[in-house]
Scaffold this motif. Structure first.
Motif, PDB file in Angstrom:
ATOM      1  N   ASP A 179       0.799  -1.226   0.000  1.00 14.89           N
ATOM      2  CA  ASP A 179       0.000   0.000   0.000  1.00 14.89           C
ATOM      3  C   ASP A 179       0.835   1.281   0.000  1.00 14.89           C
ATOM      4  O   ASP A 179       0.402   2.304  -0.542  1.00 14.89           O
ATOM      5  CB  ASP A 179      -0.914   0.014   1.238  1.00 14.89           C
ATOM      6  CG  ASP A 179      -1.947  -1.098   1.218  1.00 14.89           C
ATOM      7  OD1 ASP A 179      -2.254  -1.597   0.118  1.00 14.89           O
ATOM      8  OD2 ASP A 179      -2.420  -1.484   2.305  1.00 14.89           O
ATOM      9  N   THR A 233       4.832   1.610  -3.077  1.00 15.23           N
ATOM     10  CA  THR A 233       4.572   1.289  -4.479  1.00 15.23           C
ATOM     11  C   THR A 233       4.281   2.557  -5.275  1.00 15.23           C
ATOM     12  O   THR A 233       3.877   3.583  -4.722  1.00 15.23           O
ATOM     13  CB  THR A 233       3.369   0.334  -4.625  1.00 15.23           C
ATOM     14  OG1 THR A 233       2.224   0.906  -3.965  1.00 15.23           O
ATOM     15  CG2 THR A 233       3.667  -1.028  -4.024  1.00 15.23           C
ATOM     16  N   GLU A 234       4.524   2.455  -6.560  1.00 12.57           N
ATOM     17  CA  GLU A 234       4.088   3.474  -7.519  1.00 12.57           C
ATOM     18  C   GLU A 234       3.185   2.787  -8.520  1.00 12.57           C
ATOM     19  O   GLU A 234       3.622   1.906  -9.263  1.00 12.57           O
ATOM     20  CB  GLU A 234       5.282   4.105  -8.235  1.00 12.57           C
ATOM     21  CG  GLU A 234       6.076   5.089  -7.393  1.00 12.57           C
ATOM     22  CD  GLU A 234       7.130   5.826  -8.207  1.00 12.57           C
ATOM     23  OE1 GLU A 234       7.330   5.467  -9.389  1.00 12.57           O
ATOM     24  OE2 GLU A 234       7.755   6.752  -7.665  1.00 12.57           O
ATOM     25  N   ASP A 235       1.915   3.159  -8.512  1.00  9.32           N
ATOM     26  CA  ASP A 235       0.942   2.545  -9.409  1.00  9.32           C
ATOM     27  C   ASP A 235       0.949   1.025  -9.271  1.00  9.32           C
ATOM     28  O   ASP A 235       0.801   0.295 -10.239  1.00  9.32           O
ATOM     29  CB  ASP A 235       1.215   2.958 -10.858  1.00  9.32           C
ATOM     30  CG  ASP A 235       0.008   2.703 -11.770  1.00  9.32           C
ATOM     31  OD1 ASP A 235      -1.110   2.661 -11.256  1.00  9.32           O
ATOM     32  OD2 ASP A 235       0.228   2.499 -12.985  1.00  9.32           O
ATOM     33  N   GLY A 236       1.179   0.552  -8.046  1.00 12.09           N
ATOM     34  CA  GLY A 236       1.140  -0.874  -7.771  1.00 12.09           C
ATOM     35  C   GLY A 236       2.477  -1.579  -7.886  1.00 12.09           C
ATOM     36  O   GLY A 236       2.601  -2.732  -7.453  1.00 12.09           O
ATOM     37  N   SER A 267      10.722   1.553 -10.046  1.00  9.85           N
ATOM     38  CA  SER A 267      10.320   0.422  -9.212  1.00  9.85           C
ATOM     39  C   SER A 267      11.174  -0.780  -9.583  1.00  9.85           C
ATOM     40  O   SER A 267      11.487  -1.008 -10.751  1.00  9.85           O
ATOM     41  CB  SER A 267       8.837   0.110  -9.427  1.00  9.85           C
ATOM     42  OG  SER A 267       8.606  -0.331 -10.754  1.00  9.85           O
ATOM     43  N   SER A 325       8.668  -6.317  -6.919  1.00 12.52           N
ATOM     44  CA  SER A 325       7.264  -6.558  -7.266  1.00 12.52           C
ATOM     45  C   SER A 325       6.972  -8.045  -7.348  1.00 12.52           C
ATOM     46  O   SER A 325       5.912  -8.512  -6.908  1.00 12.52           O
ATOM     47  CB  SER A 325       6.928  -5.868  -8.592  1.00 12.52           C
ATOM     48  OG  SER A 325       7.011  -4.465  -8.463  1.00 12.52           O
ATOM     49  N   ARG A 369      -0.175  -8.015 -14.121  1.00 17.71           N
ATOM     50  CA  ARG A 369       0.347  -6.693 -14.496  1.00 17.71           C
ATOM     51  C   ARG A 369       1.829  -6.764 -14.821  1.00 17.71           C
ATOM     52  O   ARG A 369       2.300  -6.142 -15.772  1.00 17.71           O
ATOM     53  CB  ARG A 369       0.111  -5.693 -13.360  1.00 17.71           C
ATOM     54  CG  ARG A 369      -1.352  -5.359 -13.116  1.00 17.71           C
ATOM     55  CD  ARG A 369      -1.487  -4.173 -12.189  1.00 17.71           C
ATOM     56  NE  ARG A 369      -0.950  -2.964 -12.813  1.00 17.71           N
ATOM     57  CZ  ARG A 369      -0.564  -1.891 -12.135  1.00 17.71           C
ATOM     58  NH1 ARG A 369      -0.606  -1.895 -10.819  1.00 17.71           N
ATOM     59  NH2 ARG A 369      -0.122  -0.826 -12.770  1.00 17.71           N
ATOM     60  N   VAL A 428       7.361   3.605 -13.959  1.00 15.01           N
ATOM     61  CA  VAL A 428       5.906   3.596 -14.057  1.00 15.01           C
ATOM     62  C   VAL A 428       5.400   4.768 -14.904  1.00 15.01           C
ATOM     63  O   VAL A 428       4.460   4.629 -15.688  1.00 15.01           O
ATOM     64  CB  VAL A 428       5.277   3.624 -12.648  1.00 15.01           C
ATOM     65  CG1 VAL A 428       3.772   3.766 -12.726  1.00 15.01           C
ATOM     66  CG2 VAL A 428       5.663   2.349 -11.885  1.00 15.01           C
ATOM     67  N   ALA A 429       6.059   5.924 -14.778  1.00 17.36           N
ATOM     68  CA  ALA A 429       5.581   7.130 -15.463  1.00 17.36           C
ATOM     69  C   ALA A 429       5.615   6.984 -16.983  1.00 17.36           C
ATOM     70  O   ALA A 429       4.746   7.514 -17.683  1.00 17.36           O
ATOM     71  CB  ALA A 429       6.395   8.343 -15.024  1.00 17.36           C
TER      72      ALA A 429
END
Length: 633
Positions: free
Chosen positions: A528, A531-534, A554, A559, A581, A598-599
């Motif tokens: 929670d 993370t960045e975008d999960g 990340s 992950s 994902r 992630v970006a």
């Protein structure tokens, strides 16, 4: 060096910025289990070190657009229609459409039956039935119409420092040329007519439907090479047979994740150095973790912490021969004076990996510095002992015996863990800041003594079983006293409440029961809040003194660790969702770098990264086994 300080209003470099450097994930990976090559989408060799993974590069446009170039493809066309591996192999097929026709390029670092002793990269392990040819072989076949093909070969030896000096081999009819530089010679042979142009050679020919030509680049002993296109085809077919026969020995579950598991297995095997059994962390050096930044490292070495994940993956896939070869490599390593193993070694077992900077190379998309060697090799990292002993226990249980030559290693690593577990260190991420009491290091010392006690039990040594179990319990209580936040979450180190993804190892190594509320609280907090975008970060760079500037993407391994931890703690649906994902962000050819931005959706860091693929195999295995178990519940 390093990235510029971010002034107010300044733009941080994007991983997707327009650049002459192709995206890291767009490269194809080739291997002959001695060295590897990265092939860019335009058909050029972006990275190749000969004769072994950690040798100096001959083609290095991955790190500098002037550091060596070798392309064969349609003249004036640089974007292929399709690229794919031949199924079950590390043989690449690239299909091109041009305004006048279609052409297919097939290429590999070839492998075949081993007949003579390998003089190029001598073996310390028993030679296998098949071994490297020490050649890059490429064939070009026109499928439709006509296509003008061009070959350009411009090696620059010693990481882009020494341009090639070419000589045409007499009586070859312009079909064989040797490139010399920095004490090396490589041979280019082809059925195209070559011309020497300064420090490069070039050839061109228009192919019509049905025409097929080839080229080979050799660093074999005596510069033995491929004489004609028919032999080139046979070498490529032999390489296909090698990879498929190897994969046939692997236990791949019949599951809809079968293909990514197979590709991950082929990557791990491709990053294995056959002469010694070592596995390198990645093929490359200095691909940036931060776009344009200084977080650039040489990963062409063997990390001891990878050992337990390597053994887990190999045994899960039923690849016991490779597992045994790796264990023999570990058993041969020279320890430090106190009996401990270094955190990393060269693929030949050498200890000195002194780091140097190559300021003459631009770096990938301007990322400085470019490093050769790794300055972390002599750091104190107390997690090493647990990684080594866990893999010895895994291997001993699998083989149902504890080899005599490994027992001395068990004793020395357990003794070292006993001596140092109370001391601070640099931690699992090799932070270059102040030593701390990292929870992950304490945790891995617990693993060391817990596994040592189980190994002693195999030997029926009751005294050592009792002693090592008592120390393991002492370490566990120390962690639970000092390593938990008020919310019952495992912290990064004893002086902070910051989170660290390495705490997920508490689930993977069985530090706490799967239903323990402290374990679930730790896994949930990382999922929670870290993370960045999960996708999971190693840690927050603004909360951690790692001795470096800038942020990072990340970490893919973290992950995948989260997938495993979620599956272990019973959050099966959340684990499956994250796994899906992660599988969707694989490269176009199913490969993973170290990090994911992630970006921008771009991969960052060295490529392909063994740790990412090892963690994929384990995470998939955890979920698949849970699914099978549910069928019987």
């Amino acid at each position: 060096m390093g990235e510029m300080a971010s002034a107010p209003g300044a733009h941080v470099q994007s991983a997707a910025a327009p650049s002459p450097f192709p995206p890291i994930a767009d490269y194809a990976f080739l291997s002959d289990c001695h060295t590897g090559a990265l092939i860019s989408p335009d058909g050029s060799v972006g990275w190749l070190c000969v004769p072994s993974f950690d040798s100096a590069s001959v083609f290095g446009t991955l790190l500098d657009r002037q550091a060596g170039y070798f392309r064969i493809g349609p003249f004036g066309v640089h974007h292929p229609t399709a690229r794919a591996y031949e199924p079950g192999t590390n043989v690449l097929i690239t299909t091109w459409k041009t305004p006048s026709g279609w052409v297919e390029v097939r290429e590999a670092l070839t492998m075949g039956p081993s007949e003579d002793e390998d003089e190029v990269t001598p073996h310390s392990r028993p030679p296998a039935d098949d071994d490297a040819d020490h050649q890059l072989v490429r064939t070009m076949r026109c499928l439709e119409g006509s296509v003008e093909m061009e070959l350009v070969c411009e090696p620059v030896f010693d990481y882009g420092r020494v341009p090639a000096e070419w000589t045409m081999v007499t009586d070859s009819g312009r079909h064989i040329a040797d490139a010399h530089g920095a004490g090396q010679t490589i041979r280019l042979q082809t059925d195209l007519a070559l011309g020497i142009e300064g420090d490069r050679v070039r050839a061109r020919r228009t192919l019509t439907a049905g025409d097929e030509v080839y080229c080979s680049l050799s660093w074999q002993a005596g510069l033995a090479s491929v004489p004609d296109v028919q032999e080139a085809g046979r070498r490529l077919s032999a390489t296909v047979r090698f990879w498929r026969a190897w994969l046939d020995r692997a236990r791949i579950p019949d599951h809809h994740w079968r293909d990514p598991i197979q590709r991950a297995a082929l990557v791990v095997k491709g990053l294995t150095y056959m002469p010694t059994g070592a596995t390198i962390a990645a093929l490359t050096t200095s691909l940036p973790e931060t776009p344009g930044g200084e977080r650039n490292w040489d990963y062409r070495y063997t990390w001891m912490r990878d050992s337990t994940f390597t053994l887990q993956a190999l045994h899960y896939l039923n690849l016991d021969w490779e597992a045994d070869e790796f264990m023999q490599f570990v058993a041969d390593l020279e320890p430090n004076e106190d009996g401990s193993l270094q955190i990393m070694y060269g693929i030949d077992g050498r200890r000195d990996l002194t780091e140097s900077i190559r300021n003459d190379l631009s770096g990938y998309a301007g990322a400085h510095p470019v490093r050769i060697g790794n300055g972390a090799f002599d750091q104190r990292q107390n997690d090493v002992f647990g990684a080594v002993l866990d893999c010895i226990l895994l291997h001993s249980r699998r083989s149902q015996r504890l080899p005599r030559r490994l027992w001395a290693l068990v004793e020395s690593q357990a003794r070292c863990a006993e001596a140092v577990w109370r001391e601070p260190d640099q931690g699992i991420w090799e932070a270059r800041g102040k030593p701390q009491h990292y929870v992950s290091s304490k945790l891995m010392c617990w693993v060391a003594l817990d596994r040592a006690a189980k190994l002693a039990d195999i030997r029926s040594d009751a005294e050592l079983v009792s002693r090592w179990r008592a120390t393991a319990e002492e370490i566990k209580q120390d962690i639970l006293t000092n390593g938990l936040t008020d919310a019952g979450v495992l912290r990064q180190h004893y002086e902070t409440d910051s989170l660290d993804a390495s705490a997920l190892l508490a689930a993977i190594f069985g530090f706490l029961p799967h239903d323990d509320p402290r374990l679930r609280a730790t896994v949930d907090a990382i999922a929670d809040e870290l993370t960045e975008d999960g996708f999971v970060l190693r840690y927050r760079t603004d909360e951690t003194d790692d001795g470096l500037s800038g942020r990072e993407g990340s970490f893919l391994i973290c992950s995948f660790w989260l997938v495993s931890a979620l599956a272990i703690t019973g959050a099966h649906q959340r684990a499956r969702d994250l796994m899906e994902r992660l599988l969707r962000v694989a490269s176009p050819l199913g490969l993973y770098a170290e990090e994911f931005d992630v970006a921008t959706g771009r991969h960052l860091g060295n490529f392909p990264q063994a740790f990412s693929h090892l963690a994929l195999i384990e995470a998939a295995g955890r979920i698949i086994m849970a699914e099978f178990q549910q069928e019987f519940d």
